[in-house]
Every structure is written in C-alpha cells, then in structure tokens.
Design an enzyme around this catalytic site. Structure first.
Site, PDB file in Angstrom:
ATOM      1  N   TYR A  52       1.466  37.605-104.197  1.00 58.57           N
ATOM      2  CA  TYR A  52       2.040  36.278-104.404  1.00 58.57           C
ATOM      3  C   TYR A  52       1.597  35.733-105.765  1.00 58.57           C
ATOM      4  CZ  TYR A  52       4.087  36.205 -99.810  1.00 58.57           C
ATOM      5  OH  TYR A  52       4.856  36.521 -98.720  1.00 58.57           O
ATOM      6  N   ASP A  90       8.405  33.285-115.583  1.00 59.01           N
ATOM      7  CA  ASP A  90       9.341  32.177-115.806  1.00 59.01           C
ATOM      8  C   ASP A  90       8.600  31.029-116.481  1.00 59.01           C
ATOM      9  OD1 ASP A  90       8.741  29.998-113.310  1.00 59.01           O
ATOM     10  OD2 ASP A  90       8.054  32.050-112.998  1.00 59.01           O
ATOM     11  N   ASN A 148       0.428  33.031-107.205  1.00 60.55           N
ATOM     12  CA  ASN A 148      -0.797  32.319-107.591  1.00 60.55           C
ATOM     13  C   ASN A 148      -2.043  33.195-107.576  1.00 60.55           C
ATOM     14  OD1 ASN A 148       1.016  30.280-107.634  1.00 60.55           O
ATOM     15  ND2 ASN A 148       0.130  29.085-105.981  1.00 60.55           N
ATOM     16  N   ASN A 155       0.736  28.855-112.572  1.00 60.85           N
ATOM     17  CA  ASN A 155      -0.396  29.282-111.740  1.00 60.85           C
ATOM     18  C   ASN A 155      -0.672  30.776-111.816  1.00 60.85           C
ATOM     19  OD1 ASN A 155      -0.834  26.664-110.866  1.00 60.85           O
ATOM     20  ND2 ASN A 155       0.532  26.872-109.123  1.00 60.85           N
ATOM     21  N   TYR A 165      12.698  35.187-101.569  1.00 64.84           N
ATOM     22  CA  TYR A 165      12.413  34.804-102.958  1.00 64.84           C
ATOM     23  C   TYR A 165      13.227  35.602-103.971  1.00 64.84           C
ATOM     24  CZ  TYR A 165       8.297  32.501-100.957  1.00 64.84           C
ATOM     25  OH  TYR A 165       7.459  31.705-100.237  1.00 64.84           O
ATOM     26  N   HIS A 189      11.654  31.583-109.871  1.00 61.78           N
ATOM     27  CA  HIS A 189      10.249  31.970-110.015  1.00 61.78           C
ATOM     28  C   HIS A 189      10.084  33.490-110.059  1.00 61.78           C
ATOM     29  CE1 HIS A 189       6.504  30.039-110.511  1.00 61.78           C
ATOM     30  NE2 HIS A 189       6.028  30.094-109.295  1.00 61.78           N
TER      31      HIS A 189
END
Length: 197
Positions: free
Chosen positions: A66, A93, A68, A114, A17, A22
């Site tokens: 993470y 973002d 969310n 989220n 990632y 993101h």
C-alpha cells in the site's frame, strides 16, 4: 559495464484501485512491461519485472505494501539488488501538477505525498530521483481523498496512453542518459488535442 537500477511505481494493490489517479505509478510500469514483452511476478513486498536496457539490469517494482508504506518494499529491493540511491527512480502521481504534466527531479521533498515521504524515511535520504505525473487538483475543499482514489474521467483517459508511454521513455532516458539530460528532454505537459469545430 552496466549497473543495477530499481524503478518503483507507486500505487495501491487491489482491483478497486486499478484505474484510479493514485495508481499512475503502477500504470506506467504496466505500460512499460507490456511494450517490452516483460511480465510481473509476485515476490517479496511487491510484483517484480526484470529487463535489460543498454547493458543495465533494470528491475521494475510495484510495491504490495500500500502507498503509505512503499518505503518497506523499496528499501528491501534496494538492499537485495545492491542499488544505490542515485540508481533509484520512483514514479508517482502529483496533485500539485496539472494533468498531463510529467516532472523528473534528481531529489527533493515529498511534496506531501505519503509514499515518497515513507521511502525517504526508510532509505534515509531524499537524494533519489522521482518522476511525478500530474493529476491536477480539480476537487472541492475536503474532497482530496475521493479525488485521488477516484477513476480518471473520459478526457483524462484519452490522454493516458501518451502520458504513460512518455513517462516510460523518461524513465528509460534517466537510466541510459542520466538525470540531467532526461530532465531537459521530458519535463513537459501533454495537452489534449484541440476540439474540432
């Protein structure tokens, strides 16, 4: 007398990632820490870096929960550091803003993000500041996840150092000058240099 501030940059942990759209929140904090000769240490629910800014104690947080579930890390560190919601800044973002745009707001809705949604739910308020970095929405119908978790393209990467340094300066202004003054100074768009003919 200085105060305690918590600046949480949102992203997803893991090498896959690292350079994705993101992870703009992580990238801002990394750039800020590098420029300040400050290092991140792995701690409960995230990586933490601590610095002083005009007498204020500032904790930079990259949650390891993470995206969310970011609220779990933010709530834990707010409680541990005794940070009130008005001294929390969350950097994320934003699909609804063109790439290169940064927007500081004192409060507001999650805009479908989220991570922001989860933070509001777990700290029990939307009355916290957020710094949103536009990533644009140049994707076909149904392509949102791939776009958000995709790598920045060459043109975007060229603008990235300016965006990250300006975002870090906006975060510092929020702490030192307060949200209203910081908003009037930093709510702009960083544009690509015109192509040389």
């Amino acid at each position: 007398m200085g105060a305690n501030f918590l600046v949480a940059g949102l992203g997803n942990i893991g090498a896959e990632y690292a350079g994705t759209r993101h992870n703009m929140g992580f990238m801002v904090l990394d750039a800020w820490a590098n420029a300040s000769d400050t290092f991140f240490n792995i701690d409960r629910y995230g990586s933490i870096a601590q610095l002083r800014l005009k007498g204020n104690a500032v904790t930079l947080l990259k949650p390891s929960t993470y995206m969310n579930l970011s609220g779990k890390a933010v709530r834990y560190w707010m409680e541990k550091l005794k940070v009130t919601p008005d001294r929390l800044l969350v950097i994320s973002d934003d699909l609804n803003l063109p790439y290169g745009t940064i927007r500081l707001r004192k409060n507001g809705s999650s805009g479908g993000h989220n991570g922001l949604e989860n933070i509001a739910m777990l700290i029990g308020t939307t009355e916290y500041a957020r710094l949103r970095l536009g990533i644009g929405h140049e994707f076909a119908k149904g392509g949102q996840v791939d776009f958000v978790l995709g790598e920045l393209d060459e043109g975007e990467r060229e603008l990235l150092p300016d965006i990250l340094s300006k975002s870090a300066e906006a975060a510092k202004a929020f702490i030192v000058m307060g949200p209203d003054k910081a908003m009037s100074m930093f709510n702009t768009r960083i544009k690509a240099a015109p192509a040389i003919q």
